[in-house]
Design a protein around this motif. Sequence first.
Motif, PDB file in Angstrom:
ATOM      1  N   HIS A 171       0.818  -1.216   0.000  1.00 41.35           N
ATOM      2  CA  HIS A 171       0.000   0.000   0.000  1.00 41.35           C
ATOM      3  C   HIS A 171       0.847   1.259   0.000  1.00 41.35           C
ATOM      4  O   HIS A 171       0.399   2.326   0.420  1.00 41.35           O
ATOM      5  N   GLU A 218      -1.180   8.213   8.555  1.00 39.53           N
ATOM      6  CA  GLU A 218      -1.423   7.385   7.380  1.00 39.53           C
ATOM      7  C   GLU A 218      -1.584   5.914   7.794  1.00 39.53           C
ATOM      8  O   GLU A 218      -2.451   5.202   7.285  1.00 39.53           O
ATOM      9  N   ARG A 221      -4.914   5.530   9.151  1.00 41.41           N
ATOM     10  CA  ARG A 221      -5.922   5.570   8.086  1.00 41.41           C
ATOM     11  C   ARG A 221      -6.092   4.182   7.457  1.00 41.41           C
ATOM     12  O   ARG A 221      -7.113   3.869   6.877  1.00 41.41           O
ATOM     13  N   TYR A 222      -5.060   3.358   7.610  1.00 39.73           N
ATOM     14  CA  TYR A 222      -5.152   1.987   7.120  1.00 39.73           C
ATOM     15  C   TYR A 222      -5.406   0.989   8.254  1.00 39.73           C
ATOM     16  O   TYR A 222      -5.201  -0.203   8.104  1.00 39.73           O
ATOM     17  N   LYS A 314     -10.182   9.904   9.755  1.00 45.06           N
ATOM     18  CA  LYS A 314      -9.544   9.582   8.477  1.00 45.06           C
ATOM     19  C   LYS A 314      -9.845   8.141   8.077  1.00 45.06           C
ATOM     20  O   LYS A 314     -10.091   7.839   6.916  1.00 45.06           O
ATOM     21  N   LEU A 315      -9.809   7.268   9.076  1.00 43.80           N
ATOM     22  CA  LEU A 315     -10.073   5.856   8.827  1.00 43.80           C
ATOM     23  C   LEU A 315     -11.492   5.661   8.302  1.00 43.80           C
ATOM     24  O   LEU A 315     -11.733   4.881   7.375  1.00 43.80           O
ATOM     25  N   LYS A 317     -13.114   7.528   6.532  1.00 43.66           N
ATOM     26  CA  LYS A 317     -13.212   7.958   5.127  1.00 43.66           C
ATOM     27  C   LYS A 317     -12.461   7.023   4.196  1.00 43.66           C
ATOM     28  O   LYS A 317     -12.358   7.283   3.003  1.00 43.66           O
ATOM     29  N   ASN A 318     -11.876   5.975   4.737  1.00 40.31           N
ATOM     30  CA  ASN A 318     -11.031   5.094   3.935  1.00 40.31           C
ATOM     31  C   ASN A 318     -11.516   3.642   4.050  1.00 40.31           C
ATOM     32  O   ASN A 318     -10.759   2.754   4.390  1.00 40.31           O
ATOM     33  N   PRO A 319     -12.812   3.399   3.806  1.00 39.56           N
ATOM     34  CA  PRO A 319     -13.337   2.065   4.068  1.00 39.56           C
ATOM     35  C   PRO A 319     -12.757   1.039   3.095  1.00 39.56           C
ATOM     36  O   PRO A 319     -12.390   1.380   1.982  1.00 39.56           O
ATOM     37  N   LYS A 321     -10.012  -0.527   3.292  1.00 37.04           N
ATOM     38  CA  LYS A 321      -8.554  -0.632   3.219  1.00 37.04           C
ATOM     39  C   LYS A 321      -7.985  -0.862   4.601  1.00 37.04           C
ATOM     40  O   LYS A 321      -7.225  -0.065   5.115  1.00 37.04           O
ATOM     41  N   ARG A 322      -8.408  -1.928   5.209  1.00 34.64           N
ATOM     42  CA  ARG A 322      -7.939  -2.192   6.554  1.00 34.64           C
ATOM     43  C   ARG A 322      -6.782  -3.187   6.508  1.00 34.64           C
ATOM     44  O   ARG A 322      -6.972  -4.367   6.280  1.00 34.64           O
TER      45      ARG A 322
END
Length: 410
Positions: A171, A218, A221-222, A314-315, A317-319, A321-322
């Motif tokens: 990533h 970051e 966020r992941y 932030k997380l 908004k980043n569905p 991508k875990r």
Amino acid sequence: MKLDAKAIRYLTSEDFRVLAAVEAGSRNHEVVPTPLISQLSGLRGGSGVNRAISNLAKINLIAKVKNAKYDGYRLAYGGLDYLALNAHQKSKTIYSVGNQIGVGKESDIIVVAQHDGSQRIMKIHRLGRISFRTVKTNRDYLRHRSSASWMYMSRLAAMKEFAFMTALRNHGFSVPEPIAQNRHTIVMSLIDAFPLRQIAKVADPAWLYSELMNMILELARYGLIHGDFNEFNILIKEELDDEFKNKGLTEEEEDEHIRLVPVLIDFPQMVSVDHPNAEMYFDRDVECIKRYFKRKFHFVSDSKGPTFAEARKKLAKNPGKRLDVEVEASGFSRKMARELEAYMKDVGVKPDGEARGSDEEDDDEDEEDEEESGSEAEESSEIHETKDSGDLAASTQQLEGLQISGSSKQ
Ligand SMILES: Nc1ncnc2c1ncn2[C@@H]1O[C@H](COP(=O)(O)OP(=O)(O)OP(=O)(O)O)[C@@H](O)[C@H]1O
């Protein structure tokens, strides 16, 4: 326990089969009885097995143990090292073994080379090496493997590091390239850089500071928190901006356009943002960098630094991508993560920062600076061999004769 690869080329394929048999037997035997070794090795005729056993015992890859009920053998750390090296050699991940460039608390870092001479890093996990407190044997994970726990746990640590390094790298995170994992070892690309701890001056600390804070955000966020984000685990690579490459600039002119790129190298404490202590870990990572920049570079940022709530936003908004979920799916299960965490707690493994005192704030800065420059000098001589390609080339040549050829002598 240091890796000594010298004897590996004298081992035959029979020796390796017997070594692997001791490893297999130790999964459910404290001491592996000789007849079982013979059976598991699949070799016919006792004399070959006995000869291999005495060879292996002579170079301390296995150790004889006299039990109350029977005599047998136990796999030593060296034996596990050789099994892993042999596997890397067979899969052409490693051709030769070079200098040890670092002894971590829980690992050895060794330069290795491929057939074409290009260099890589092998990290051997040695969990619980330094801080051995008696582990409670009623722990679930130790019920059937009290004596082999170091082996299993070191393997889990290697699996964890490899799984996270792979997910992070995929990533776009700045981490070494993961190449292979076998047993308690991983092979990764060599980063030509110094740990942040050894960097005395930074031209633009504000910039580097914000790069590092962004990295923490970051990660979150992941779905991840590093948990041990500090000057030991961040290497700083110098990179010339692309637009200034091959422009015939002098060294001094080039120096002005060099960017410092942080590379994250070690993540033993990495946890999911859903971990019960996630917020504490997140804040600790942020604090650690703040404190370090203040102490070392006399830099204090205007802003308070990122908060866990911000990271959570932030997380959201980043569905999809875990990476914590991706790592679980890759084979490093939640159960393994829990076992490893419990074990590390039991044997007293501390985060680097705590263990090496980076968390200790001291008002007397001069004294600290002095202390630091002393140890830096010491460390940089050790590190120098990694950076200086001339030295490395020499050490690899010297290794040609030391190549791992155990399995090819069949
Ligand atoms: N891929 C790499 N490329 C270059 N150097 C590396 C690499 N990985 C590790 N090192 C060097 O080895 C040192 C120790 O590595 P690492 O932090 O992964 O191990 P560790 O067991 O956690 O050690 P410690 O507890 O001392 O931090 C690093 O500080 C770095 O100098």
